[in-house]
Design a protein around this motif. Structure first.
Motif, short mmCIF file in Angstrom:
data_model
loop_
_atom_site.label_atom_id
_atom_site.label_comp_id
_atom_site.label_asym_id
_atom_site.label_seq_id
_atom_site.Cartn_x
_atom_site.Cartn_y
_atom_site.Cartn_z
N GLY A 29 0.85 -1.22 -0.03
CA GLY A 29 0.02 -0.05 -0.07
C GLY A 29 0.83 1.34 0.09
N THR A 30 0.21 2.29 0.70
CA THR A 30 0.96 3.79 0.55
C THR A 30 2.30 3.86 1.48
N GLY A 31 2.59 2.99 2.40
CA GLY A 31 3.74 2.97 3.19
C GLY A 31 3.86 4.01 4.21
N ILE A 32 4.71 4.04 5.00
CA ILE A 32 4.97 4.77 6.26
C ILE A 32 6.17 5.63 6.02
N ALA A 33 6.04 7.11 6.17
CA ALA A 33 7.14 7.99 6.23
C ALA A 33 8.24 7.71 7.33
N ASP A 34 9.45 8.03 7.04
CA ASP A 34 10.40 7.95 8.34
C ASP A 34 10.12 8.58 9.42
N ASP A 35 9.72 9.96 9.16
CA ASP A 35 9.55 10.77 10.31
C ASP A 35 8.50 10.48 11.24
N ILE A 36 7.59 9.50 10.94
CA ILE A 36 6.28 9.22 11.71
C ILE A 36 6.39 7.72 12.13
N LYS A 37 7.64 6.99 11.91
CA LYS A 37 7.74 5.59 12.22
C LYS A 37 7.69 5.36 13.75
N GLU A 38 8.36 6.34 14.38
CA GLU A 38 8.54 6.38 15.76
C GLU A 38 7.25 6.68 16.63
N LYS A 39 6.55 7.18 15.83
CA LYS A 39 5.10 7.84 16.61
C LYS A 39 4.03 6.73 16.26
N ILE A 40 3.96 5.98 15.35
CA ILE A 40 2.86 5.08 15.42
C ILE A 40 2.30 4.19 16.46
N MET A 41 3.16 4.07 17.22
CA MET A 41 2.91 3.21 18.48
C MET A 41 2.35 4.03 19.71
N GLN A 42 2.44 5.29 19.39
CA GLN A 42 1.78 6.34 20.52
C GLN A 42 0.32 6.29 20.55
N PRO A 43 -0.32 6.47 21.70
CA PRO A 43 -1.62 6.50 21.85
C PRO A 43 -2.31 7.80 21.01
N PHE A 44 -3.27 7.65 20.37
CA PHE A 44 -4.11 8.53 19.72
C PHE A 44 -3.35 9.05 18.52
N PHE A 45 -2.28 8.54 18.10
CA PHE A 45 -1.65 9.04 16.94
C PHE A 45 -2.21 8.25 15.55
N THR A 46 -2.86 8.83 14.67
CA THR A 46 -3.23 8.23 13.59
C THR A 46 -2.81 8.77 12.19
N THR A 47 -2.71 8.35 11.07
CA THR A 47 -2.43 9.11 9.76
C THR A 47 -3.87 8.97 8.81
N LYS A 48 -4.89 8.36 9.58
CA LYS A 48 -6.32 8.49 8.95
C LYS A 48 -6.85 9.80 9.04
#
Length: 679
Positions: A611-630
């Motif tokens: 799919g669309t993939g994940i940018a390097d600058d947000i990889k460290e944030k995706i496991m944080q509560p309430f962080f979403t790219t949607k």
């Protein structure tokens, strides 16, 4: 001498009163004289140096002690070794009592005296030593004195450096409210400006000098007037000299009186009034007799120039001038030698005293060591007799404590995962409030609009306009659908948090990871297709049939897999909207046994999408509560946070992510085999 000062004062008063009043734009000489003479302070006869020195230990605070130090070293004009010896007595006292401030100040004054007596290098060294001591204390008055005397020691040899040091001295002296050192610094700064050919700053400094002395340190007003006369035309200089002499005579200040009178004599000599010059030269000569040899130099030189028609008188005073000058050179050499001898003697006595103390201390330490050894031996023997008895009791006590601690650790271990989860839930409370506020705001807003529309519909019905009422009812229906949509959004957030708080609280049981993976992959796919009938994707499974059963909480691991699959299908769905017809959405799942270099075997479960993939600058944030790219409304931001807690905190595993924007994303879930039992 008292009658002499009175006669001199009234003579100068009459002459000054008859003189032409010529003033600078900023200084009125008459006003300066009047203000200074109104101050009735005169030089009093101070107690002898010994009496003052005995007061030194009781002088507190430090500012009062330094004032007493200057009373001792400035008590009378004494160039003898005995006079200089009080500098060393104060220095020794300061060292003995660990008074660093007094030590710094008296060392600086010693450096100044040694420099003035001809040994510039030794003076500079002592002033630098004083400056180092002053910097260690941080005491501003000591720093001002050290910098000021260091400037004088360099003097004309390095005017730029001298000026830099005197400016520092002025800054520290003013900060310490040291009126005496401030006055000296202003006078010397004016002289340096002149020698560096800077007349503007020099005159400004001279004006500051005289104002400071009038307001704060009247003892130096005569010298300030003489300094200011440097900037006056010849016809005005005489007025400043007379004012300076009048003030100094009133205060019985011999040094400044003779300085002012000798300048008057030089003025008359320069203007070919030799009789007047002779009068003042003789006056200064008489006043300087009985004082130091150095004070006779200026009047004898002036007298030697006042008899152009009398060769015998000129020769007499010329011979006397050179005799005094040569005597001073020899005297200064002898004084420096005696001073150094005195210092060597003091150092020798200190060394002898230290040696005697060292021997006494050594004997005392020897006796102490022997006594300590005997006491230690007795203690060792006494403790040896009790050691075996105490050892058994201590071992038993430690055993009981270890058993109790082990029981507590086992109980704590059973509660650790849930305790950590509840602590994490507490930290997320603020985030929950923020996330749930948006849908609630939408619900409130659409409810208010719907209420207004109901009122409008009732009005239209009362008018009989059925078509308009139906149109309003349609709007109300749309609003209710939006209210339901945002209500479900809030409900999803609440349910997500309930899941988050319950993670890891179930019972672990042997579980087939392959079955779990395939089941939740299909559930995620069909769940997305239920929302979007046009969506299709290829599901690829590479499941290791030899995997053992794993002790996990099936519901928790199911949540993890569902979150990963939902994210994967969402990513390929979003890419499909913008990609061409050649794009084929694909989601893969694979399981395998894995043995890393450390030797700790585990199970890997990988979920990969194109799919669309994940940018390097947000990889460290995706496991944080309430962080979403949607987009807003399509995700709570709790899925991966919940998955991370379940895997890492609940099952001792880990989650890694690898991605390239626009190409793929792969989540790798790892479980250690120490959590696994074979089928």
């Amino acid at each position: 001498m008292k009658i002499f000062y009175l006669v001199l004062f009234f003579t100068l008063s009459i002459v000054s009163a008859n003189a032409q009043k010529i003033d600078t734009p900023s200084v009125n000489v008459d006003s300066v004289v009047r203000v200074t003479l109104d101050d009735t302070t005169k030089k009093k006869v101070a107690p002898n140096k010994d009496s003052l020195f005995r007061l030194l230990p009781s002088a507190k605070p430090i500012a009062k002690r330094l004032k007493l130090v200057y009373q001792i070293i400035n008590n009378g004009i004494d160039f003898s070794v005995q006079g200089l010896s009080y500098h060393y007595k104060i220095l020794n006292w300061a060292k003995k009592n660990n008074d660093r401030v007094t030590e710094a100040v008296i060392t600086a004054e010693l450096g100044y005296n040694i420099s003035e007596n001809g040994d510039k290098d030794a003076g500079v060294k002592m002033c630098f030593a004083a400056l180092k001591l002053a910097e260690q204390t941080g005491y501003k008055q000591a720093l001002g004195v050290a910098y000021g005397n260091l400037s004088i020691c360099y003097g004309d040899n390095n005017l730029t450096l001298s000026k830099a040091y005197i400016e520092k001295a002025l800054r520290f002296s003013r900060a310490a409210n040291d009126t005496m050192s401030t006055a000296y610094a202003l006078g010397n700064l004016t002289r340096y400006y002149l020698q560096l050919h800077q007349p503007g700053p020099a005159k400004s400094s001279a004006l500051t000098f005289i104002r400071w002395c009038v307001d704060n340190y009247k003892s130096e007003v005569p010298r300030a007037l003489i300094t200011l006369s440097w900037f006056m035309p010849d016809e005005t200089k005489l007025r400043y000299y007379r004012a300076a002499a009048m003030i100094a005579a009133k205060r019985r200040d011999t040094a400044n009186t003779t300085e002012a009178l000798i300048n008057i004599g030089r003025y008359y000599l320069k203007n070919n009034k030799r009789d007047s010059a002779l009068f003042y030269a003789r006056m200064v000569y008489q006043m300087s007799k009985g004082s130091s040899l150095g004070s006779l130099l200026a009047p004898t030189l002036l007298l030697s120039k006042c008899f152009p028609a009398r060769a015998d008188s000129t020769l007499k005073y010329t011979i006397e001038y050179y005799t005094i000058r040569d005597s001073l050179k020899n005297f200064n050499k002898a004084q420096r030698a005696q001073a150094l001898a005195f210092a060597d003697e003091q150092n020798r006595r200190e060394v002898e005293a230290k040696q005697e103390k060292y021997v006494a201390d050594l004997e005392l330490y020897g006796l102490g060591i022997v006594a300590a050894f005997l006491i230690l031996l007795a203690i060792i023997l006494w403790r040896g007799s009790r050691r075996r008895k105490i050892a058994n009791e201590l071992l038993q006590e430690q055993k009981d404590q270890l058993e109790e601690t082990l029981n507590e650790l086992e109980a704590t271990q059973n509660q650790l995962i849930q305790s950590e989860k509840m602590a994490s839930l507490g930290e997320l409370t603020a985030g929950i409030a923020h996330e749930i506020q948006n849908p609630l705001n939408f619900v409130n807003n659409f409810s208010e609009v719907s209420m207004e529309l109901v009122g409008e519909m009732e009005l239209e019905l009362s008018k009989g306009d059925k078509d308009e009422a139906i149109a309003i009812a349609t709007d109300i229906k749309q609003n209710l659908e939006k209210i339901r949509h945002h209500g479900l959004r809030a409900d999803g957030i609440v349910k997500g948090m309930l899941q988050h708080s319950k993670a890891g609280s179930g019972t672990k049981e042997p579980t087939n990871i392959n079955n779990l993976a395939s089941e939740f992959m299909r559930l995620a796919y069909h769940g997305l297709r239920a929302k979007d009938k046009s969506f299709n994707a290829e599901m690829v499974m590479h499941l290791d049939s030899d995997l053992p059963l794993v002790n996990v909480v099936p519901q928790d691991i199911g949540r993890v897999l569902l979150n990963l699959f939902n994210n994967a299908f969402y990513a390929v769905q979003q890419k499909q909207k913008t990609a061409g017809d050649d794009y084929k959405p694909t989601v893969e799942v694979s399981t395998s046994l894995f043995t890393p270099p450390s030797g700790s075997q585990g199970i890997y479960l990988r979920v990969k999408d194109n799919g669309t993939g994940i940018a390097d600058d947000i990889k460290e944030k995706i496991m944080q509560p309430f962080f979403t790219t949607k987009p807003t409304g399509e995700g709570t931001g709790l899925g991966l946070s919940l998955s991370y807690d379940i895997m890492v905190k609940g099952h001792g595993g880990k989650i890694d992510v690898d991605s390239e924007v626009g190409e793929y994303t792969e989540f790798a879930v790892w479980l250690p085999l120490n959590k696994v039992t074979n089928a």
